[in-house]
Design a protein around this motif. Sequence first.
Motif, PDB file in Angstrom:
ATOM      1  N   CYS A  93       0.844  -1.010  -0.009  1.00  0.00           N
ATOM      2  CA  CYS A  93      -0.001   0.010  -0.097  1.00  0.00           C
ATOM      3  C   CYS A  93       0.926   1.266   0.047  1.00  0.00           C
ATOM      4  N   ASP A 110      -0.169   4.243   0.020  1.00  0.00           N
ATOM      5  CA  ASP A 110      -0.822   5.183   1.072  1.00  0.00           C
ATOM      6  C   ASP A 110      -0.265   5.085   2.573  1.00  0.00           C
ATOM      7  N   CYS A 111      -0.199   3.561   2.933  1.00  0.00           N
ATOM      8  CA  CYS A 111       0.361   3.282   4.357  1.00  0.00           C
ATOM      9  C   CYS A 111       1.780   3.128   3.901  1.00  0.00           C
ATOM     10  N   CYS A 119      -5.771   1.535   5.643  1.00  0.00           N
ATOM     11  CA  CYS A 119      -6.305   2.702   5.385  1.00  0.00           C
ATOM     12  C   CYS A 119      -7.770   2.800   4.552  1.00  0.00           C
ATOM     13  N   LYS A 171      -7.977   2.112   1.394  1.00  0.00           N
ATOM     14  CA  LYS A 171      -7.873   2.643  -0.029  1.00  0.00           C
ATOM     15  C   LYS A 171      -7.372   1.726  -0.765  1.00  0.00           C
TER      16      LYS A 171
END
Length: 221
Positions: A3, A5-6, A20, A22
């Motif tokens: 991920c 985003d993470c 998250c 997403k």
Amino acid sequence: MYCFDCNTDTGDLSECCSICGKPFDKDPDRHFKYGMEAMAAGDIDKAIILFRECANLSPGHSSCRYNLGLALSLTDKCDEAIKHYEAILCRDPNYPGIYTALGQASFGSYLEHIAGAESSRKQMIEFLMRAVEQDPDDVDALFSLGNVYIAVGNAETALPWLKSALRIQPNSPAIYFTIAKAFKMLKKKPEASVMARKSMQLSSPNDPFWEDIKRLVCELQ
């Protein structure tokens, strides 16, 4: 999946990140790009994660597989690296640097397996020695010790164990055959020939190693 985003490998196999929420980015080129950045920064473990994701998303991504192989080799995962290099080779035998990379990974794999084999050798000798300590007439342990030392090229050390086994089982064609091999390794051809012929006398064409005995007798004539 990784991920972005993470900034972590979540291990999720679903469409969305469990941390998250997403959706995972499944663009193989993005994974490759960040993998190269991680490798350049010296974060080999992260690079491997990203390259693996790229290879899963795009199995034909040769640049990814090549750099994944390099990263894996740096962490002594040479056997896995070889698999990725071979996948490239199947598609493009002229891929730049592939034979050098394969050679280096194969060498690393060789060293790794040699170290593992040496550890196993020491362990098996220790176990067999303990077996003989418990029962000095354990013919299987004595015979196995002889075979172990022959396998590692130490025929001189093998002989006393084999002779002890022969004392317990004086009519064993297998033991005579193995003693013959030990004498042959020590370049004592007359002694080897006597033992080989004795092995043949005690065996029959129905024995599984009959052809090996015949071959050795012929070699020693």
